[in-house]
Scaffold this motif. Sequence first.
Motif, PDB file in Angstrom:
ATOM      1  N   ALA A  18       0.827  -1.201   0.000  1.00  0.00           N
ATOM      2  CA  ALA A  18       0.000   0.000   0.000  1.00  0.00           C
ATOM      3  C   ALA A  18       0.862   1.252   0.000  1.00  0.00           C
ATOM      4  O   ALA A  18       0.593   2.201  -0.729  1.00  0.00           O
ATOM      5  CB  ALA A  18      -0.917  -0.008   1.213  1.00  0.00           C
ATOM      6  N   TYR A  19       1.941   1.250   0.834  1.00  0.00           N
ATOM      7  CA  TYR A  19       2.795   2.441   0.767  1.00  0.00           C
ATOM      8  C   TYR A  19       3.980   2.255  -0.180  1.00  0.00           C
ATOM      9  O   TYR A  19       4.734   3.167  -0.454  1.00  0.00           O
ATOM     10  CB  TYR A  19       3.194   2.963   2.145  1.00  0.00           C
ATOM     11  N   GLY A  20       4.156   1.005  -0.640  1.00  0.00           N
ATOM     12  CA  GLY A  20       5.005   0.781  -1.798  1.00  0.00           C
ATOM     13  C   GLY A  20       6.483   1.051  -1.681  1.00  0.00           C
ATOM     14  O   GLY A  20       6.934   2.140  -1.980  1.00  0.00           O
ATOM     15  N   ALA A  21       7.276   0.039  -1.231  1.00  0.00           N
ATOM     16  CA  ALA A  21       8.720   0.189  -1.272  1.00  0.00           C
ATOM     17  C   ALA A  21       9.192  -0.279  -2.631  1.00  0.00           C
ATOM     18  O   ALA A  21       9.442  -1.456  -2.832  1.00  0.00           O
ATOM     19  CB  ALA A  21       9.375  -0.645  -0.174  1.00  0.00           C
ATOM     20  N   SER A  22       9.282   0.631  -3.576  1.00  0.00           N
ATOM     21  CA  SER A  22       9.619   0.188  -4.923  1.00  0.00           C
ATOM     22  C   SER A  22      10.807   0.952  -5.489  1.00  0.00           C
ATOM     23  O   SER A  22      11.093   2.064  -5.078  1.00  0.00           O
ATOM     24  CB  SER A  22       8.410   0.386  -5.838  1.00  0.00           C
ATOM     25  N   ILE A  23      11.486   0.275  -6.396  1.00  0.00           N
ATOM     26  CA  ILE A  23      12.547   0.935  -7.158  1.00  0.00           C
ATOM     27  C   ILE A  23      12.171   0.806  -8.624  1.00  0.00           C
ATOM     28  O   ILE A  23      11.842  -0.284  -9.083  1.00  0.00           O
ATOM     29  CB  ILE A  23      13.921   0.252  -6.946  1.00  0.00           C
ATOM     30  N   ALA A  24      12.157   1.923  -9.325  1.00  0.00           N
ATOM     31  CA  ALA A  24      11.921   1.868 -10.764  1.00  0.00           C
ATOM     32  C   ALA A  24      13.046   2.611 -11.463  1.00  0.00           C
ATOM     33  O   ALA A  24      13.233   3.809 -11.249  1.00  0.00           O
ATOM     34  CB  ALA A  24      10.566   2.484 -11.104  1.00  0.00           C
ATOM     35  N   ILE A  25      13.821   1.875 -12.242  1.00  0.00           N
ATOM     36  CA  ILE A  25      14.908   2.493 -12.993  1.00  0.00           C
ATOM     37  C   ILE A  25      14.560   2.368 -14.460  1.00  0.00           C
ATOM     38  O   ILE A  25      14.312   1.266 -14.953  1.00  0.00           O
ATOM     39  CB  ILE A  25      16.251   1.812 -12.657  1.00  0.00           C
ATOM     40  N   ARG A  26      14.479   3.512 -15.126  1.00  0.00           N
ATOM     41  CA  ARG A  26      14.041   3.501 -16.526  1.00  0.00           C
ATOM     42  C   ARG A  26      15.107   4.127 -17.415  1.00  0.00           C
ATOM     43  O   ARG A  26      15.478   5.280 -17.242  1.00  0.00           O
ATOM     44  CB  ARG A  26      12.730   4.290 -16.675  1.00  0.00           C
ATOM     45  N   ASN A  27      15.624   3.322 -18.332  1.00  0.00           N
ATOM     46  CA  ASN A  27      16.564   3.784 -19.362  1.00  0.00           C
ATOM     47  C   ASN A  27      17.703   4.614 -18.794  1.00  0.00           C
ATOM     48  O   ASN A  27      18.108   5.629 -19.345  1.00  0.00           O
ATOM     49  CB  ASN A  27      15.825   4.611 -20.441  1.00  0.00           C
ATOM     50  N   LEU A  28      18.216   4.149 -17.653  1.00  0.00           N
ATOM     51  CA  LEU A  28      19.252   4.912 -16.962  1.00  0.00           C
ATOM     52  C   LEU A  28      20.600   4.816 -17.669  1.00  0.00           C
ATOM     53  O   LEU A  28      21.093   3.724 -17.950  1.00  0.00           O
ATOM     54  CB  LEU A  28      19.406   4.386 -15.527  1.00  0.00           C
ATOM     55  N   SER A  29      21.172   5.982 -17.958  1.00  0.00           N
ATOM     56  CA  SER A  29      22.555   6.024 -18.423  1.00  0.00           C
ATOM     57  C   SER A  29      23.314   6.964 -17.507  1.00  0.00           C
ATOM     58  O   SER A  29      22.793   8.003 -17.110  1.00  0.00           O
ATOM     59  CB  SER A  29      22.653   6.545 -19.857  1.00  0.00           C
ATOM     60  N   VAL A  30      24.532   6.566 -17.139  1.00  0.00           N
ATOM     61  CA  VAL A  30      25.363   7.435 -16.318  1.00  0.00           C
ATOM     62  C   VAL A  30      26.722   7.579 -16.980  1.00  0.00           C
ATOM     63  O   VAL A  30      27.401   6.590 -17.241  1.00  0.00           O
ATOM     64  CB  VAL A  30      25.546   6.864 -14.891  1.00  0.00           C
ATOM     65  N   THR A  31      27.064   8.826 -17.273  1.00  0.00           N
ATOM     66  CA  THR A  31      28.374   9.100 -17.846  1.00  0.00           C
ATOM     67  C   THR A  31      29.127   9.990 -16.868  1.00  0.00           C
ATOM     68  O   THR A  31      28.612  11.023 -16.434  1.00  0.00           O
ATOM     69  CB  THR A  31      28.234   9.818 -19.199  1.00  0.00           C
ATOM     70  N   TYR A  32      30.316   9.556 -16.476  1.00  0.00           N
ATOM     71  CA  TYR A  32      31.094  10.349 -15.523  1.00  0.00           C
ATOM     72  C   TYR A  32      31.777  11.521 -16.218  1.00  0.00           C
ATOM     73  O   TYR A  32      31.847  11.567 -17.447  1.00  0.00           O
ATOM     74  CB  TYR A  32      32.129   9.461 -14.815  1.00  0.00           C
ATOM     75  N   SER A  33      32.280  12.445 -15.387  1.00  0.00           N
ATOM     76  CA  SER A  33      32.832  13.682 -15.959  1.00  0.00           C
ATOM     77  C   SER A  33      34.049  13.414 -16.841  1.00  0.00           C
ATOM     78  O   SER A  33      34.389  14.211 -17.700  1.00  0.00           O
ATOM     79  CB  SER A  33      33.195  14.666 -14.844  1.00  0.00           C
ATOM     80  N   SER A  51      31.071  -3.546 -13.708  1.00  0.00           N
ATOM     81  CA  SER A  51      29.877  -3.795 -14.506  1.00  0.00           C
ATOM     82  C   SER A  51      28.804  -2.744 -14.248  1.00  0.00           C
ATOM     83  O   SER A  51      27.779  -2.723 -14.911  1.00  0.00           O
ATOM     84  CB  SER A  51      29.323  -5.186 -14.197  1.00  0.00           C
ATOM     85  N   GLY A  52      29.034  -1.880 -13.255  1.00  0.00           N
ATOM     86  CA  GLY A  52      28.080  -0.803 -12.993  1.00  0.00           C
ATOM     87  C   GLY A  52      27.280  -0.989 -11.721  1.00  0.00           C
ATOM     88  O   GLY A  52      26.353  -0.227 -11.458  1.00  0.00           O
ATOM     89  N   LYS A  53      27.637  -1.974 -10.908  1.00  0.00           N
ATOM     90  CA  LYS A  53      26.895  -2.193  -9.660  1.00  0.00           C
ATOM     91  C   LYS A  53      26.957  -0.951  -8.771  1.00  0.00           C
ATOM     92  O   LYS A  53      25.932  -0.461  -8.289  1.00  0.00           O
ATOM     93  CB  LYS A  53      27.489  -3.381  -8.865  1.00  0.00           C
ATOM     94  N   SER A  54      28.176  -0.453  -8.582  1.00  0.00           N
ATOM     95  CA  SER A  54      28.281   0.684  -7.674  1.00  0.00           C
ATOM     96  C   SER A  54      27.720   1.945  -8.308  1.00  0.00           C
ATOM     97  O   SER A  54      27.219   2.830  -7.605  1.00  0.00           O
ATOM     98  CB  SER A  54      29.719   0.887  -7.205  1.00  0.00           C
ATOM     99  N   THR A  55      27.743   2.018  -9.628  1.00  0.00           N
ATOM    100  CA  THR A  55      27.131   3.184 -10.277  1.00  0.00           C
ATOM    101  C   THR A  55      25.620   3.180 -10.071  1.00  0.00           C
ATOM    102  O   THR A  55      25.014   4.224  -9.816  1.00  0.00           O
ATOM    103  CB  THR A  55      27.465   3.197 -11.783  1.00  0.00           C
ATOM    104  N   ILE A  56      25.012   2.007 -10.163  1.00  0.00           N
ATOM    105  CA  ILE A  56      23.573   1.897  -9.917  1.00  0.00           C
ATOM    106  C   ILE A  56      23.270   2.357  -8.481  1.00  0.00           C
ATOM    107  O   ILE A  56      22.342   3.140  -8.227  1.00  0.00           O
ATOM    108  CB  ILE A  56      23.088   0.439 -10.116  1.00  0.00           C
ATOM    109  N   PHE A  57      24.107   1.887  -7.527  1.00  0.00           N
ATOM    110  CA  PHE A  57      23.915   2.315  -6.141  1.00  0.00           C
ATOM    111  C   PHE A  57      24.058   3.824  -6.017  1.00  0.00           C
ATOM    112  O   PHE A  57      23.264   4.488  -5.354  1.00  0.00           O
ATOM    113  CB  PHE A  57      24.951   1.622  -5.228  1.00  0.00           C
ATOM    114  N   LYS A  58      25.081   4.358  -6.666  1.00  0.00           N
ATOM    115  CA  LYS A  58      25.312   5.805  -6.580  1.00  0.00           C
ATOM    116  C   LYS A  58      24.141   6.577  -7.168  1.00  0.00           C
ATOM    117  O   LYS A  58      23.785   7.645  -6.673  1.00  0.00           O
ATOM    118  CB  LYS A  58      26.602   6.184  -7.315  1.00  0.00           C
ATOM    119  N   ALA A  59      23.564   6.031  -8.232  1.00  0.00           N
ATOM    120  CA  ALA A  59      22.420   6.717  -8.846  1.00  0.00           C
ATOM    121  C   ALA A  59      21.221   6.682  -7.900  1.00  0.00           C
ATOM    122  O   ALA A  59      20.484   7.659  -7.768  1.00  0.00           O
ATOM    123  CB  ALA A  59      22.070   6.071 -10.182  1.00  0.00           C
ATOM    124  N   ILE A  60      21.055   5.565  -7.196  1.00  0.00           N
ATOM    125  CA  ILE A  60      19.939   5.457  -6.257  1.00  0.00           C
ATOM    126  C   ILE A  60      20.152   6.392  -5.065  1.00  0.00           C
ATOM    127  O   ILE A  60      19.207   6.937  -4.502  1.00  0.00           O
ATOM    128  CB  ILE A  60      19.770   3.990  -5.791  1.00  0.00           C
TER     129      ILE A  60
END
Lengths: 289, 297
Positions: B14-29, B56-65
Amino acid sequence: MTELVAELLVPFSYNYMLKAMWVSALVGGVCAFLSAYLMLKGWSLMGDALAHSIVPGVAAAYILGAPFAIGAFFAGILASLGMNFVKQQTRLREDAVIGLVFTTLFALGLLMASIWPTAVSIQTIVLGNILAIADEDVVQVAAIAGVSLAIMALIWKDLMVTFFDESHARSIGLNTTLLKVIFFTLLSACTVAALQTVGACLVIAMVVTPGATAYLLTDRFGRLIIISVALGVSTSFVGAYVSYFLDGATGGVIVTLQTLLFLVAFYFAPKHGLIAARRRRLAATEAAA
Amino acid sequence: MNAPVEAARAASTAYGASIAIRNLSVTYSNGFTAVRDASFALDPGTICALVGVNGSGKSTIFKAIMGFVKPSAGEVRLCGFPVDEALKKNIVAYVPQSEDVDWNFPVLVETVVMMGRYGHMNFLRMPSRADRYKVDEALERVGMSAYRDRQIGELSGGQKKRVFLARSLAQEGRIILLDEPFTGIDVKTEAAIIGLLRELRAAGHLMLVSTHNLGSVPDFCDRVVLLNRTVLAAGPTAEVFTQDNLERAFGGVLRNFKLGGRALHDDDDARHVTVLTDDERPLVFYGDRTRQGSDGH
């Protein structure tokens, strides 16, 4: 006996000595507050770098007749931005970047002082001269130290979380970038203030030694801050007082006192001291035997 | 699946603990694109493994979250909120990798757990009685009450991990990110942590676990996201955690042992055993089937 007491109380009868003592104590306290954080992050040399980097700013302020704090402040900001910029744009390690930027600015300050020797007393900048501090400088120093102390008292826990675990700090909604900017702004400001009491060369001790000493005495961050500030205030006050009898050299006396207290903690600290460690080792070998 | 657990799960949906990642791209500086066009969605009451090689981007996904990096394209939504808003609402708790923590920092166990409550306090961070109670409760739950006055560096690897788990419990984040939670701990602590994660799952939390520990993934993860700078596969463990997919995700990085025939059997059983490992707990396939988790997830 009464003569000795009278002699010892002499510094309190001079207005300039009173001023020197309480200004030093205030500056020592706030620098010690910052030292609790600085030494934990391995950024201690940042304090040294900042102190040297602001020299051209102070020199420029004297030349232009502007408040020294303004010049120093801009030079400090310039230095931090410069260091960040070089670090981000190159693969140089942090220590190399710090060394590069701060010596460049310090050299610039020396150059300015030698071109305009009458306007800039390089000795005052490098060694400090709290005993001869002008009233308007007292106002600047007191304002910087007072405001910094108030801000630190409000955000010390947020800074603790940010420095301990930045990811967690973000996860509870803290703006860690802003907090770090505030910290380094305060550090620059207090470095400027400490320039007046101990000079550019010894500022590093003010923002490292009290925290390092307190670190040996406690495992609780809150207590570490209290101990550190108490050390900073007392050594600075006593240092300014003693320097009356030694005629000058305030910075040298303050830092020597801080170092003495560090050595005491280094040997005698109940848990992290050398003697305690030796006793533990001994107990362990006896238990094994 | 028992009724209270279902009820808890329904309530949290009902209060929804959800993660939705859509078409995420992360490019560093520096121009490096760590993640390109990644999408996956997770629901409440889930334990999801984030699996992939280093880089593989695991920590980047975490950083984005966590909002450390801004997406160059796409978006991250947590419980329906943009990242910054979600963080302000204390939705996300983060359990760091042990090597990312400064164990010499002068803080006690209870202070670290109290940090979990900071987001619930006023700006001076003065703990209320409720905050202290939550800290006691969290310490109790991970079995660390007896160590609350220790400096964190004085603990064993497993105890250290439990302190940070307690902090995430005290924080009451609906989404919990765990970064390599099984590195450097003993099997007993691993079992205890997995037990705790299952309890949290039953209470409707959503856990995203970055792990190298392939062997235990089928034991406790309902879902898996396989990464290699994008999402290779995402879905229920049984569908995604297959030998083919893993070989795709890891390429030649994993050790791959295939045992069969006479090396394995004294009879004519033709099935073989495949062991995949990156030097942590190995993942074992019997024949072509994944070893299933003991609780049927």
